[in-house]
Design an enzyme around this catalytic site. Sequence first.
Site, PDB file in Angstrom:
ATOM      1  N   GLU A 245       0.892  -1.177   0.000  1.00  0.00           N
ATOM      2  CA  GLU A 245       0.000   0.000   0.000  1.00  0.00           C
ATOM      3  C   GLU A 245       0.914   1.206   0.000  1.00  0.00           C
ATOM      4  O   GLU A 245       1.622   1.450   0.987  1.00  0.00           O
ATOM      5  CB  GLU A 245      -0.856   0.021   1.275  1.00  0.00           C
ATOM      6  CG  GLU A 245      -1.809  -1.145   1.427  1.00  0.00           C
ATOM      7  CD  GLU A 245      -2.980  -1.064   0.487  1.00  0.00           C
ATOM      8  OE1 GLU A 245      -3.233   0.016  -0.085  1.00  0.00           O
ATOM      9  OE2 GLU A 245      -3.643  -2.089   0.302  1.00  0.00           O
ATOM     10  N   CYS A 279      -2.424   9.083   2.813  1.00  0.00           N
ATOM     11  CA  CYS A 279      -2.115   8.532   1.497  1.00  0.00           C
ATOM     12  C   CYS A 279      -3.231   8.836   0.502  1.00  0.00           C
ATOM     13  O   CYS A 279      -2.987   8.987  -0.685  1.00  0.00           O
ATOM     14  CB  CYS A 279      -1.881   7.040   1.608  1.00  0.00           C
ATOM     15  SG  CYS A 279      -3.208   6.189   2.456  1.00  0.00           S
TER      16      CYS A 279
HETATM   17  P1  NAD Z   1       8.381   4.806   4.580  1.00  0.00           P
HETATM   18  O1  NAD Z   1       8.341   4.028   3.328  1.00  0.00           O
HETATM   19  O2  NAD Z   1       9.536   5.678   4.843  1.00  0.00           O
HETATM   20  O3  NAD Z   1       8.310   3.810   5.846  1.00  0.00           O
HETATM   21  C1  NAD Z   1       7.276   2.892   6.010  1.00  0.00           C
HETATM   22  C2  NAD Z   1       7.778   1.713   6.820  1.00  0.00           C
HETATM   23  O4  NAD Z   1       8.804   1.042   6.071  1.00  0.00           O
HETATM   24  C3  NAD Z   1       8.429   2.110   8.150  1.00  0.00           C
HETATM   25  O5  NAD Z   1       8.123   1.158   9.130  1.00  0.00           O
HETATM   26  C4  NAD Z   1       9.910   2.075   7.814  1.00  0.00           C
HETATM   27  O6  NAD Z   1      10.722   1.847   8.932  1.00  0.00           O
HETATM   28  C5  NAD Z   1       9.967   0.905   6.844  1.00  0.00           C
HETATM   29  N1  NAD Z   1      11.141   0.918   5.953  1.00  0.00           N
HETATM   30  C6  NAD Z   1      11.890   1.980   5.562  1.00  0.00           C
HETATM   31  N2  NAD Z   1      12.900   1.571   4.759  1.00  0.00           N
HETATM   32  C7  NAD Z   1      12.772   0.231   4.629  1.00  0.00           C
HETATM   33  C8  NAD Z   1      13.499  -0.760   3.911  1.00  0.00           C
HETATM   34  N3  NAD Z   1      14.578  -0.454   3.178  1.00  0.00           N
HETATM   35  N4  NAD Z   1      13.068  -2.040   3.978  1.00  0.00           N
HETATM   36  C9  NAD Z   1      11.970  -2.371   4.698  1.00  0.00           C
HETATM   37  N5  NAD Z   1      11.252  -1.480   5.416  1.00  0.00           N
HETATM   38  C10 NAD Z   1      11.646  -0.185   5.375  1.00  0.00           C
HETATM   39  O7  NAD Z   1       7.007   5.585   4.645  1.00  0.00           O
HETATM   40  P2  NAD Z   1       6.536   6.639   5.753  1.00  0.00           P
HETATM   41  O8  NAD Z   1       7.308   7.896   5.528  1.00  0.00           O
HETATM   42  O9  NAD Z   1       6.554   5.998   7.082  1.00  0.00           O
HETATM   43  O10 NAD Z   1       4.996   6.847   5.372  1.00  0.00           O
HETATM   44  C11 NAD Z   1       4.561   7.752   4.419  1.00  0.00           C
HETATM   45  C12 NAD Z   1       4.251   7.051   3.119  1.00  0.00           C
HETATM   46  O11 NAD Z   1       3.319   6.008   3.355  1.00  0.00           O
HETATM   47  C13 NAD Z   1       3.601   7.940   2.092  1.00  0.00           C
HETATM   48  O12 NAD Z   1       4.187   7.726   0.836  1.00  0.00           O
HETATM   49  C14 NAD Z   1       2.147   7.487   2.071  1.00  0.00           C
HETATM   50  O13 NAD Z   1       1.466   7.716   0.882  1.00  0.00           O
HETATM   51  C15 NAD Z   1       2.299   6.050   2.364  1.00  0.00           C
HETATM   52  N6  NAD Z   1       1.048   5.511   2.918  1.00  0.00           N
HETATM   53  C16 NAD Z   1       0.271   4.731   2.113  1.00  0.00           C
HETATM   54  C17 NAD Z   1      -0.928   4.235   2.586  1.00  0.00           C
HETATM   55  C18 NAD Z   1      -1.794   3.348   1.735  1.00  0.00           C
HETATM   56  O14 NAD Z   1      -2.680   2.711   2.287  1.00  0.00           O
HETATM   57  N7  NAD Z   1      -1.581   3.258   0.439  1.00  0.00           N
HETATM   58  C19 NAD Z   1      -1.351   4.547   3.881  1.00  0.00           C
HETATM   59  C20 NAD Z   1      -0.541   5.346   4.670  1.00  0.00           C
HETATM   60  C21 NAD Z   1       0.673   5.821   4.171  1.00  0.00           C
END
Ligand code: NAD
Length: 477
Positions: A245, A279
């Site tokens: 997502e 999001c």
């Molecule tokens: P992010 O991708 O930075 O982090 C999300 C999660 O992934 C965190 O737990 C982080 O620690 C982990 N992560 C980071 N690097 C990683 C790696 N290399 N391998 C595995 N895991 C890793 O996102 P964010 O800044 O926490 O959240 C914002 C983003 O989330 C926005 O782009 C938003 O659109 C998206 N989002 C999407 C939805 C949806 O349902 N589509 C809902 C909420 C947020």
Amino acid sequence: MLNYTKQFINGKWVESHSKKTINIFNPANEEVIAKIAAGDETDVNYAIESANKVENEFRKSSLEYRKEILLKISEVYKRRMEDLINAISMDLGSPISKTKASQVEVGYKHFVTAIEMIDKLQFREQRGNALVMKEAIGTSALITPWNYPANQPATKIASSLAAGCPIILKPSEITPLASIILAEIIEEANIPDGYFNLINGYGNEVGDLLSKSKNIRMISFTGSTDTGAKIMKNATSNFKKVALEMGGKSPLIVLDDQNIEENAELAVMKVMTNSGQICTAATRTLIPENMKEKFYSLVKEKVENLKLQLPNKTESEIGPVVSQKQYDKIQFYINKGIEEGAKILTGGSGKPQGLEKGYFVKPTVFIDVKNNMTIAQEEIFGPVMSIITYNTIDEAIKIANDTEYGLSSYVIGQNLETVRKVAESIDSGTVETNNISKNLTLPFGGYKSSGIGREWGDFGIEEFLEVKAISGYFTTE
Ligand code: NAD
């Protein structure tokens, strides 16, 4: 300061092997409020082992038993709602009066919906002499973002446990407090050891190890598109299933000038809620060219009346954004919009007067936006709205679809036939028409770079299931 240096593994709180910690900030005053464990490979392996050990017994558990587990969790969750609200208000900066409905109650509803959906799903089906059965895929990792710290983990936990999968939750290292409470809730619900594990830590360490592991069968991820791409690549280590997502750049299409006041209000709320850190935020507002003057003045008035205040003030409608990094990113996009020729209707760069401490951003509206500008193409994830005008409905549909994303979209209009035509023509996983919100039994997810797979309800549970066909299972007459 709160000290959470333990991980929840195999039914117990254990000190993290790494002994390293991560500071958690209150975005409203930039102060450190808590420390959490920065997990390492030993923590991750212990959690995976604990989950792997119970994979078979959980897979074979009855549906009634899984419903019981989910019911117990939902009951404790309901009792702990106040704690969740306070935690999210502290580490996310979400206004206290908004947090209950928009963040915490939704999590509870996901558990209740999963219980109902277990009965709806067909886990076993006869086809001639064959049995088609669906069974738990196995140990799953749930990786969640910072913007909805209770309901993002909740929907994934509810679906995976309903499917019979042992799990390892890796929440965001920026807003982990709600997940720590979720682990306490699950501990109190007293489900068998190993069914649920929590590992706190950095994404590029714990998240990376989980997505590369050969002993995990499924990754359910919510977060940015860049991280989703890394996870998908890592998942090829053992071709584990991924449900992703990711980001969005959702359009809100206003079709006519009926109820213009209401529509302006709706357009503002759909992007400014949670300081734009959603999001599904409707960051591109598409309006007919001939109604722009009136719409602009209404939007300006509504945005300038928003109560941007400290999250603990009951009248606060918008709080700070989550971090310095997020603040800087939003400032970059506001400056980029100006540079590329969009005009500021209200807001702009810098801190709002009187809120110089904390990561507060001025709610900003751009007009004269062209869809190929950076602010209309890239996800800003802040209180920044871009208004784009169109002349024909076909042009509006074309603009709406001219994006790499396809998470959500919104259509507002009096003529239901036109609303339906537009809704069916937009490439996005969900379309909300005339402000009728989605219920939690509906599938949620994205087209294109917004995602793979679906969450919520029966679709969410299906992501955690494998399908098996056994021919000759039944005797045929
Ligand atoms: P992010 O991708 O930075 O982090 C999300 C999660 O992934 C965190 O737990 C982080 O620690 C982990 N992560 C980071 N690097 C990683 C790696 N290399 N391998 C595995 N895991 C890793 O996102 P964010 O800044 O926490 O959240 C914002 C983003 O989330 C926005 O782009 C938003 O659109 C998206 N989002 C999407 C939805 C949806 O349902 N589509 C809902 C909420 C947020």
